[in-house]
Design a protein around this motif. Structure first.
Motif, PDB file in Angstrom:
ATOM      1  N   ILE A   1      -0.340  -3.364  -3.544  1.00  0.00           N
ATOM      2  CA  ILE A   1       1.077  -3.021  -3.649  1.00  0.00           C
ATOM      3  C   ILE A   1       1.297  -1.585  -3.170  1.00  0.00           C
ATOM      4  CG2 ILE A   1       2.995  -2.735  -5.256  1.00  0.00           C
ATOM      5  CD1 ILE A   1       1.820  -4.944  -6.947  1.00  0.00           C
TER       6      ILE A   1
ATOM      7  N   ILE B   1      -0.131  -0.143  -0.706  1.00  0.00           N
ATOM      8  CA  ILE B   1      -0.012  -0.154   0.757  1.00  0.00           C
ATOM      9  C   ILE B   1       1.429  -0.478   1.155  1.00  0.00           C
ATOM     10  CG2 ILE B   1      -0.722  -1.356   2.860  1.00  0.00           C
ATOM     11  CD1 ILE B   1      -3.096  -0.022   2.047  1.00  0.00           C
ATOM     12  N   VAL B   2       1.981  -1.525   0.506  1.00  0.00           N
ATOM     13  CA  VAL B   2       3.367  -1.902   0.814  1.00  0.00           C
ATOM     14  C   VAL B   2       4.289  -0.714   0.527  1.00  0.00           C
ATOM     15  CG1 VAL B   2       5.243  -3.488   0.264  1.00  0.00           C
ATOM     16  CG2 VAL B   2       2.902  -4.311   0.266  1.00  0.00           C
ATOM     17  N   GLY B   3       4.077  -0.089  -0.643  1.00  0.00           N
ATOM     18  CA  GLY B   3       4.913   1.047  -1.025  1.00  0.00           C
ATOM     19  C   GLY B   3       4.842   2.172  -0.005  1.00  0.00           C
ATOM     20  N   SER B   4       3.625   2.555   0.393  1.00  0.00           N
ATOM     21  CA  SER B   4       3.475   3.664   1.339  1.00  0.00           C
ATOM     22  C   SER B   4       4.167   3.359   2.656  1.00  0.00           C
ATOM     23  CB  SER B   4       1.998   3.932   1.632  1.00  0.00           C
ATOM     24  OG  SER B   4       1.301   4.143   0.451  1.00  0.00           O
ATOM     25  N   MET B   5       3.977   2.116   3.151  1.00  0.00           N
ATOM     26  CA  MET B   5       4.558   1.797   4.460  1.00  0.00           C
ATOM     27  C   MET B   5       6.071   1.753   4.398  1.00  0.00           C
ATOM     28  SD  MET B   5       1.862  -0.868   6.201  1.00  0.00           S
ATOM     29  CE  MET B   5       2.818  -1.018   7.677  1.00  0.00           C
ATOM     30  N   VAL B   6       6.605   1.186   3.307  1.00  0.00           N
ATOM     31  CA  VAL B   6       8.061   1.131   3.195  1.00  0.00           C
ATOM     32  C   VAL B   6       8.644   2.549   3.079  1.00  0.00           C
ATOM     33  CG1 VAL B   6       9.974   0.372   1.729  1.00  0.00           C
ATOM     34  CG2 VAL B   6       8.117  -1.185   2.240  1.00  0.00           C
TER      35      VAL B   6
END
Lengths: 281, 283
Positions: A189, A191-196
């Motif tokens: 999660i 990773i998703v947070g950082s990219m968003v």
């Protein structure tokens, strides 16, 4: 096993009432000194009343919950659920006393606060907000409505799930949060947070320089912003963000002081012509 | 644009519902009504300019995309950001005659809102301090065995704290502040250094918000890479945020599989990866 019929068991209605009291009231009577203590007592009240018919037993039982309590209020719901099951065991004469309950609460509130703050405040909410911001272009209310609906549903049913999971599995309930699988889920999660968040920064924040150097013939021979864009689009935005991160993480500057440093940088930048928002009436 | 007493009162009511230690519950009050994006929607409805309200809310939300309150310490207060800052920013933008959807309007909103939000922390600490009075009632009730009164301590009395430190300040500041903000237009010319600085700072303030978030999610140098990939997808390739999210899911699945297939399996440590200030050795 003849006393099985006498075993006290909390019914669904009482548990739901206790959960609702935590959902709505975890922080209503917040103070720096006792933080969520009163929210906790208020949500344990229906449980204690159900388990202990005698008033003096209720008064005795609530003493355990006068201890200081503070954690992430969303993820912390699981702790309230666990205490509900422990209190039920205590009412049935198991060898559990107020101290056992408080050791569990004190042991869990730190890790749960850390995981909850980074998972919910640091990842889930920014992802939802990032998507909602994307729907708000042109002043459309769609993004705000999407955020309200999605967040409230996730928060309510998520916390409800955590409460009942805590009640059913006791302190086993947190293994999925702190165990190996929990760590893997958190990283994924993350990773998703950082990219968003990177996407939010690029879509909505734009730090630009207006610096232009003119040649003798009056023509522009250096447009710094165009040059920077040809190296890496959005370079200044990333640089300013990493600078703020560096100040706060490595230099331990507070958020307010970081903002004041930006004011100074902007003032100097405006004076030397590096920044110009290009305003006019 | 002006703000009437009724509108100011409504803003005050929402301020009570949404602050940290809010009366509408943490998940609904603080995390929903308190977020500037939702605040923009509500302020837009109250002040009768939905488009401008949303635009201000979006601008402010960028600054406060991360509102992490470790251990109950706050550096800005949502009730002040959303229900004092946004209305005043809306009045300022309307009186300057800026295009509500333009970048200048957004930058002005960020500057006005952040200033108010930072000052608003006083409100947060005031409410939390006054709650000590109700808690002292509560301790007496627990001591005397009057457990039923605990409900009033937790759900009833704090309304008085909010009436004094959320409702009144919000109502007065939005009512009188609107006049002051309009007067500012004549005092500070748009092409002067002061306004230029204000707008430039407004453009940079979201960087602080994102940086606070990065402090939360980045534990080691390699964690910057997904952040920069996300930035590049949007800045260089022009993907929108839903598309960035979809791409990121692929990496999330890979990361999950990698972590799960790591040997050992004795990683049952209850150590959160959360905020660590002393991570000098990691980076």
């Amino acid at each position: 096993m003849e006393n099985t019929n006498n075993l006290k068991k909390l019914d669904h209605k009482t548990l739901t009432k206790s959960f609702h009291r935590w959902f709505w009231g975890a922080l209503t009577c917040f103070s720096q000194e006792h933080m969520q203590t009163f929210g906790y007592m208020a949500s344990m009240l229906p449980i204690l009343k159900k388990l202990y018919p005698k008033h003096e037993d209720q008064v005795k039982a609530i003493q355990a919950y006068t201890a200081f309590f503070n954690t992430n209020p969303m993820l912390g719901t699981v702790i309230v659920g666990i205490t509900a099951s422990m209190e039920q065991a205590r009412a049935n004469g198991k060898e559990i006393d107020g101290e056992t309950i408080n050791d569990m609460r004190a042991g869990l509130m730190g890790p749960i606060a850390g995981i909850g703050d980074s998972l919910i405040d640091g990842t889930l909410v920014p992802i939802l907000l990032g998507i909602s911001l994307g729907m708000s272009t042109g002043g459309s209310p769609l993004g705000a409505i999407f955020y309200i609906v999605s967040w409230v549903l996730i928060a309510y049913f998520g916390q409800r799930f955590l409460y009942f999971r805590g009640y059913r599995f006791g302190d086993q309930a947190v293994s999925f949060l702190v165990g190996k699988q929990g760590a893997a889920i958190r990283r994924a999660i993350g990773i998703v947070g950082s990219m968003v968040v990177g996407g939010v920064l690029a879509s909505w924040v734009n730090v630009e320089t207006s610096l232009k150097l003119y040649g003798a013939n009056g023509k522009v021979f250096l447009n710094l912003q165009d040059k920077l864009n040809s190296i890496y689009p959005g370079l200044l935005t990333v640089v300013v963000t990493l600078f703020c991160w560096w100040l706060m993480t490595k230099r331990h500057v507070s958020a307010i002081w970081t903002m004041l440093i930006l004011v100074v940088i902007s003032l100097i930048g405006v004076l030397v012509g590096f920044f110009n928002p290009g305003l006019s009436y | 644009m002006t703000i009437s007493w009724i509108q100011a009162g409504l803003l005050g009511l929402f301020a009570c519902l949404c602050s940290n230690s809010c009366m509408a519950g943490q998940a609904v009050g603080n995390y929903t009504i308190g977020r500037p994006l939702v605040g923009g929607l509500i302020c837009g409805l109250i002040l009768g300019d939905l488009q401008l309200g949303i635009a201000c809310g979006v601008a402010m939300q960028l600054v406060y995309i991360a509102l992490v309150t470790p251990g109950g310490t706050v550096s800005a207060d949502v009730r002040a950001i959303s229900y004092i800052g946004i209305p005043l920013a809306m009045v300022a933008i309307a009186s300057q005659g800026l295009n509500p959807l333009g970048g200048s309007a957004a930058n002005l909103a960020k500057s006005v809102g952040t200033l108010v939000g930072t000052v608003g922390t006083v409100l947060y600490y005031s409410v939390a301090t006054m709650n000590l009075v109700w808690q002292s009632f509560g301790w007496k009730d627990v001591h005397n065995g009057k457990l039923n009164k605990l409900t009033a301590v937790n759900f009833g009395w704090p309304w008085i704290s909010h009436a004094l430190f959320s409702f009144l300040p919000t109502m007065l500041l939005t009512y009188y502040g609107a006049t002051a903000v309009t007067a500012l237009r004549n005092a500070l010319p748009m092409d002067g250094v002061a306004m230029k600085t204000l707008f430039t700072v407004g453009g940079m303030l979201p960087c602080v918000g994102i940086a606070i978030l990065l402090r939360q999610i980045i534990g080691r140098t390699a964690d910057f890479i997904p952040f920069l990939v996300g930035f590049t997808l949007a800045a260089s390739l022009g993907l929108n945020l839903v598309s960035v999210t979809v791409v990121s899911l692929l990496f999330a699945v890979i990361m999950y599989e990698v972590e799960m297939s790591k040997g050992g399996g004795d990683h049952n440590k209850a150590v959160p990866e959360g905020p660590n200030d002393d991570d000098e050795e990691d980076i």
